[in-house]
Design an enzyme around this catalytic site. Sequence first.
Site, short mmCIF file in Angstrom:
data_model
loop_
_atom_site.label_atom_id
_atom_site.label_comp_id
_atom_site.label_asym_id
_atom_site.label_seq_id
_atom_site.Cartn_x
_atom_site.Cartn_y
_atom_site.Cartn_z
N ASP A 55 0.85 -1.19 0.00
CA ASP A 55 0.00 0.00 0.00
C ASP A 55 0.89 1.25 0.00
O ASP A 55 1.99 1.23 -0.54
CB ASP A 55 -0.92 -0.03 1.24
CG ASP A 55 -2.26 0.62 0.99
OD1 ASP A 55 -2.27 1.85 0.77
OD2 ASP A 55 -3.29 -0.09 1.01
N ASP A 64 -1.67 1.81 17.93
CA ASP A 64 -2.46 0.58 17.77
C ASP A 64 -1.72 -0.53 17.04
O ASP A 64 -2.21 -1.66 16.96
CB ASP A 64 -3.78 0.89 17.06
CG ASP A 64 -4.74 1.67 17.94
OD1 ASP A 64 -4.83 1.34 19.13
OD2 ASP A 64 -5.36 2.61 17.45
N HIS A 90 -3.55 5.71 3.97
CA HIS A 90 -4.29 4.56 3.48
C HIS A 90 -3.73 3.24 4.00
O HIS A 90 -4.45 2.42 4.58
CB HIS A 90 -4.30 4.57 1.95
CG HIS A 90 -5.25 3.60 1.33
ND1 HIS A 90 -4.92 2.28 1.11
CD2 HIS A 90 -6.52 3.74 0.89
CE1 HIS A 90 -5.95 1.66 0.55
NE2 HIS A 90 -6.93 2.53 0.40
N VAL A 196 -7.34 -14.54 -7.01
CA VAL A 196 -7.35 -13.53 -5.96
C VAL A 196 -8.74 -13.48 -5.32
O VAL A 196 -9.75 -13.60 -6.01
CB VAL A 196 -6.99 -12.15 -6.54
CG1 VAL A 196 -7.20 -11.04 -5.51
CG2 VAL A 196 -5.55 -12.15 -7.02
N SER A 247 -11.52 -1.06 0.05
CA SER A 247 -10.19 -1.22 0.65
C SER A 247 -10.32 -1.78 2.06
O SER A 247 -9.60 -2.71 2.45
CB SER A 247 -9.46 0.13 0.70
OG SER A 247 -9.05 0.54 -0.57
#
Length: 390
Positions: A55, A64, A90, A196, A247
């Site tokens: 990404d 976190d 993102h 996929v 996403s």
Amino acid sequence: MSVRVVVLAVLALLFATPPVHGESIEDQQWHLGALDAYEAHEISRGDGVVVAVVDSGVDETVADLAGRLLPGTGFGSAAGNGGVRDTDGHGTSMAVLIAGQGRGGALGIAPGAKILPVAAGTDGENFASGAVSESVRWAVDHGADVVNLSLGTPVESTPDLKAAVEYAFAKDVVVVAATGNDGARHIGAPANVLGVIAVSGTVQDGSPWPSSNTGALTVLSAPAQDIVTASPLSVSESGYSQVSGTSAAAALVSGVAALVRSKYPDMSAANVVNRLVTSATDVAEPGRDEATGFGAVAPLAALTATIPPVNQNPLLPGGTVVPQDPAAASADDPADPATLLALAGGALVLAAIGGLVAWRRARERRGPRIEVVAGWEPPPPSDDFWRPKY
């Protein structure tokens, strides 16, 4: 203990008023309940599994993700940054949905998993086909069990990306990708590469998210609207954001794949894919449909169902989806209806007591509400994604 005492105890818990200090970030993550995440975590938390997030990078300062990041890398314009810089948020938000720790913040679907951050172009640059392809290969060569590609474009695949994904399959890696957010009946790369797990979105009532790209290649669906996650401080002043898009749905499915791979460490990637597909909950039209594929991903069923093995990825040409064994399922059911009713009644009482106690304690632990940036959506790759060079 008499029935009267049990009833009084339940009523006392029902009407007791614990201290309420407002919703925590975790409270605002509606998808955790929709996916039965807490129940799934009693079975598996993703320990021992590596999920590569290919990404924009993953911000290493996000609390976190403390202790979850492995040494990563970057390609294209992100070369040399170790995969741990993320200027648009993102990649970070996707990584937290997968493996967030929930210590006062955002909880991931597989909090025991490790994240392998692979930046495929950052600093305001568009992703490039070559960078993404190299990222996938590098992730596979550096221990990824699952590769998350929360990248959806309207274009067809390229030979280098297709070869990279097939390399992942050959190395026994599960690959998950987003279908896209244009509301179109078309699935572009990388989700359109056969094999996929192409993921579309759902909303809080479980119905399809209207902005999902859909089509015959859709494989699964997962929550995609108003998903609360963590973000770099450069993106959100509070460090938390509310995102919408396939996403996020893809990241959640990658988390579920990590749960399965953790519980069944010797299971092949092909059988993990089959398990996710055949255990899904039907959402739209019966059977596989263009909007949600085989249905909504179902972590508990994926972890517990008895499913015969397959010899190859059922999404590849010649592959066959092998469903849950109905004989194995019925063999575990009590034959006597009276026994079944009694067991169900006892289970409900115990669940009510345990659930109420857990709820009360959880409410007492939680601090002030942390505001999220409502409606913020991480910017997707542009139409320029498939530049021939980077």
